[in-house]
Design an enzyme around this catalytic site. Sequence first.
Site, short mmCIF file in Angstrom:
data_model
loop_
_atom_site.label_atom_id
_atom_site.label_comp_id
_atom_site.label_asym_id
_atom_site.label_seq_id
_atom_site.Cartn_x
_atom_site.Cartn_y
_atom_site.Cartn_z
N SER A 188 -104.53 8.21 -150.26
CA SER A 188 -103.36 7.72 -149.52
C SER A 188 -103.01 6.31 -149.99
CB SER A 188 -103.70 7.71 -148.03
OG SER A 188 -102.53 7.62 -147.25
N GLN A 223 -95.72 4.88 -155.12
CA GLN A 223 -95.00 4.88 -153.85
C GLN A 223 -93.96 3.75 -153.89
OE1 GLN A 223 -96.62 3.54 -150.00
NE2 GLN A 223 -96.10 5.56 -149.17
N TYR A 250 -90.46 0.57 -142.23
CA TYR A 250 -89.84 -0.13 -143.35
C TYR A 250 -88.38 0.30 -143.50
CZ TYR A 250 -94.56 -1.74 -144.29
OH TYR A 250 -95.79 -2.34 -144.16
N ARG A 286 -92.81 10.03 -147.75
CA ARG A 286 -93.62 9.83 -146.55
C ARG A 286 -92.69 9.39 -145.45
NH1 ARG A 286 -99.18 6.84 -144.96
NH2 ARG A 286 -99.96 8.32 -146.46
N ARG A 313 -108.57 5.54 -145.25
CA ARG A 313 -109.75 4.69 -145.04
C ARG A 313 -111.06 5.33 -145.45
NH1 ARG A 313 -108.06 3.32 -139.10
NH2 ARG A 313 -107.24 5.41 -139.45
C1 FMN Z 1 -105.51 -1.25 -145.92
C2 FMN Z 1 -104.41 -0.25 -145.67
C3 FMN Z 1 -103.21 -0.37 -146.36
C4 FMN Z 1 -102.20 0.59 -146.17
N1 FMN Z 1 -101.08 0.54 -146.97
C5 FMN Z 1 -100.20 1.58 -146.95
C6 FMN Z 1 -99.18 1.69 -147.93
O1 FMN Z 1 -99.08 0.89 -148.86
N2 FMN Z 1 -98.32 2.73 -147.82
C7 FMN Z 1 -98.44 3.68 -146.85
O2 FMN Z 1 -97.64 4.61 -146.80
N3 FMN Z 1 -99.43 3.62 -145.94
C8 FMN Z 1 -100.32 2.62 -145.99
N4 FMN Z 1 -101.39 2.61 -145.12
C9 FMN Z 1 -101.57 3.73 -144.20
C10 FMN Z 1 -102.49 4.79 -144.79
O3 FMN Z 1 -101.99 5.31 -146.00
C11 FMN Z 1 -102.77 5.93 -143.80
O4 FMN Z 1 -101.55 6.55 -143.48
C12 FMN Z 1 -103.45 5.44 -142.52
O5 FMN Z 1 -104.49 4.52 -142.82
C13 FMN Z 1 -104.04 6.60 -141.73
O6 FMN Z 1 -104.93 7.35 -142.53
P1 FMN Z 1 -106.54 7.19 -142.46
O7 FMN Z 1 -106.94 7.48 -141.03
O8 FMN Z 1 -107.06 8.20 -143.46
O9 FMN Z 1 -106.89 5.79 -142.82
C14 FMN Z 1 -102.39 1.64 -145.26
C15 FMN Z 1 -103.58 1.71 -144.53
C16 FMN Z 1 -104.59 0.80 -144.74
C17 FMN Z 1 -105.90 0.95 -143.99
#
Ligand code: FMN
Length: 353
Positions: free
Chosen positions: A22, A99, A179, A227, A323
Amino acid sequence: MKNLFSPLQLRGITLKNRIALSPMQQYSASNGIPNNWHLVHLSSRAVGGAGLIITECTAVSPEGMNTLYDTGLWNNEQVEAWKPIVNFVHEQGAKIAVQLWHSGGKGSHKHPNEGMKPLPLSEGGWQVKSASATEMGGVIPQELSREEIQKVISDFVSSAKRAVEAGFDSIELHAGHGYLFHQFYSAVINKRDDEYGGDFKNRIRLLIEIVQQIRKVIPESMPLLARISAVDYLEQKEAWQLSDSIKLSKILKENGVDLITASGGGFAHVDKSKVFPNYQLPFATAIKEEAQVLTGAVGMITTPNQANEIVLADKADLVVIAREHLRDPYFAIHSAQQLGIENEVPWQYKRGF
Ligand SMILES: Cc1cc2nc3c(=O)[nH]c(=O)nc-3n(C[C@H](O)[C@H](O)[C@H](O)COP(=O)(O)O)c2cc1C
């Protein structure tokens, strides 16, 4: 029967499995140029077996950034810096999508290590602009003029061309998390009274126009992903709802979007009680079934069985892991082992597995 390690066809490309890294902002670039950190971060997850690597949100213009430490794709220096990353990921048998994104009213913030507060003009910040002058995180952006909207469109198109030049297999439009695209399609923020505001059709216009323009400049075989925030997680009656996302997804598909990842929120802190394993999976499933489009599931997916069940039960087509990939870059290899599914390990590491 399909499982987590079944290939996934997206237009002209085939992912070797259903696991995606992700997008995660690393706040480690300067001048929008990715560096060794990005090479190692993205490549490690490719070495670790993920079928699709999605870069962090990458700005289409300097004013599209959220912080001064984000990656970008608005000039040739950035294109050249992405190339070795793309090539290394390819050498691992993975595909890579960039992205693309504009943060709109959420731009001009400090580094997270400095508290992620708004970055004032006096410290190198910039005037942020959005669909409307609606307060967002304590900041009131300026409303984008129609000429400025045209520039946003042409910036996305130029970045898409650069993505092709850099060798990316795919582009994902970041149209969620509060955004710019989300600021337009959610009536909570968008209060415009021109053709980019008002009813549903007008509020999604910016996103759809950009999808249409991008499809004209990228190869027919190149998948285009999006997304979205499936819901705003807000109580207001004008808040964006799952039914809106289903309508939007149908239109995105008709205009050449191949897979939609269903995330959520972005304008306010999401209550902890709403966040639990698979909390956003029902959005991906509903969009998949009702809009008849491939979907990605994201949000608190952390174990191999959990990820595999999603594919086995056909609740989504791609499992998008954020994560857990920070904790375990080898999530995909470990998943195959735990699930007893045959899977390639880089030959250099075979003695360890
Ligand atoms: C450090 C960090 C940076 C993130 N940056 C983005 C990003 O650049 N673009 C995006 O669509 N989501 C971003 N997210 C959201 C994640 O892609 C994801 O949707 C969210 O963490 C939930 O998934 P998870 O439970 O597997 O962490 C970010 C999340 C984290 C933790």
